[in-house]
Design an enzyme around this catalytic site. Structure first.
Site, mmCIF file in Angstrom:
data_model
loop_
_atom_site.group_PDB
_atom_site.id
_atom_site.type_symbol
_atom_site.label_atom_id
_atom_site.label_comp_id
_atom_site.label_asym_id
_atom_site.label_seq_id
_atom_site.Cartn_x
_atom_site.Cartn_y
_atom_site.Cartn_z
ATOM 1 C CD GLU A 175 -2.902 -1.338 2.267
ATOM 2 O OE1 GLU A 175 -4.070 -1.714 2.103
ATOM 3 O OE2 GLU A 175 -2.406 -1.161 3.405
ATOM 4 C CG ASP A 194 -11.703 -8.559 -0.265
ATOM 5 O OD1 ASP A 194 -10.633 -7.958 -0.004
ATOM 6 O OD2 ASP A 194 -12.648 -8.623 0.529
HETATM 7 N N1 ADE Z 1 -9.198 -5.381 3.572
HETATM 8 C C1 ADE Z 1 -9.426 -5.771 2.302
HETATM 9 N N2 ADE Z 1 -10.338 -6.746 2.262
HETATM 10 C C2 ADE Z 1 -10.698 -6.991 3.540
HETATM 11 C C3 ADE Z 1 -11.582 -7.915 4.144
HETATM 12 N N3 ADE Z 1 -12.302 -8.778 3.426
HETATM 13 N N4 ADE Z 1 -11.691 -7.899 5.503
HETATM 14 C C4 ADE Z 1 -10.977 -7.032 6.235
HETATM 15 N N5 ADE Z 1 -10.118 -6.146 5.712
HETATM 16 C C5 ADE Z 1 -9.977 -6.126 4.376
#
Ligand code: ADE
Length: 231
Positions: free
Chosen positions: A12, A196
């Site tokens: 990041e 995601d």
């Molecule tokens: N950061 C990116 N995806 C995430 C997820 N599914 N749960 C927690 N933090 C995240």
């Protein structure tokens, strides 16, 4: 002005650190801080490591030791809202802690006495972001981001967080930065690109899209730094 730029993971912040001039590296409290400048604007960049405790430590150090007076967070998030797709950008209008629970004492989820469920981000920084997005022809979503010490990979948990906090996305650091910055009266901004959908495919999608989504967020943050500098 000295701007702190924070992420949680190396992926990041690397796209930001690699663009800095006059780089100086300082190791402090078991972490590395990169001081430098971008288009003439002084910045200090660090990744905290994952989760609320490390994020709290890093945000505090960026402000108290490195004297940053504005904080921008760049990273990835899991989508809650159906209209957020992988690679989309979302800015937080407020942040809450979805795993903070003293409901046994009659308090709402995310609340402890003398705290607030949702901490708002700085309106001026959000407006700069909207201007930058409009100049670049990019769509920027805005909404509540929920933070907790859990990688959420479960549709039921994700829906509960969405319903309980009216949250559009979730991650693991933003609300910590919000607590620190609001206590120390530092304007702050949280940007995330979706990696995601916090469902059963989340860990696979996260591994696949972490780097590309982190880059989308980092590039936007650098444009914001340039816009702040030009003001
Ligand atoms: N950061 C990116 N995806 C995430 C997820 N599914 N749960 C927690 N933090 C995240």
């Amino acid at each position: 002005m000295k701007i702190a730029i924070m992420g949680a993971m190396p992926e990041e912040v690397e796209p930001i650190v690699s663009q800095l001039d006059n780089l100086k590296k300082t190791v402090y409290a078991a972490n590395t801080y990169y001081e430098g400048s971008y288009k003439g604007q002084e910045v200090v960049v660090a990744y905290s490591k994952i989760g609320k405790v490390f994020a709290t430590l890093t945000a505090t150090i960026l402000i108290e030791k490195f004297n940053c007076d504005t904080l921008l967070f760049s990273g990835v998030a899991g989508a809650i809202s159906d209209d957020l797709k992988i690679g989309d950008l979302i800015i937080a209008d407020g942040l809450c802690q979805h795993d903070l629970d003293i409901t046994a004492f009659g308090h709402p989820y995310g609340f402890v006495p003398e705290g607030e469920v949702c901490i708002p981000t700085d309106v001026s920084l959000r407006n700069i972001a909207k201007e930058v997005a409009s100049n670049k022809g990019l769509t920027l979503k805005e909404g509540v981001i929920a933070t907790g010490d859990q990688f959420v990979a479960n549709a039921e948990r994700k829906d509960w967080i969405g319903d309980t906090f009216k949250a559009a996305a979730l991650e693991m650091e933003g609300a910590s930065v919000a607590v620190v910055c609001s206590a120390l009266d530092i304007p702050f901004f949280i940007l995330r690109a979706i990696s995601d959908s916090a469902d059963m495919d989340a860990s696979f999608n996260f591994d696949e899209f972490l780097e590309s989504s982190a880059k989308i967020s980092a590039n936007f943050i650098l444009s914001m730094v340039a816009a702040i500098q030009a003001e």
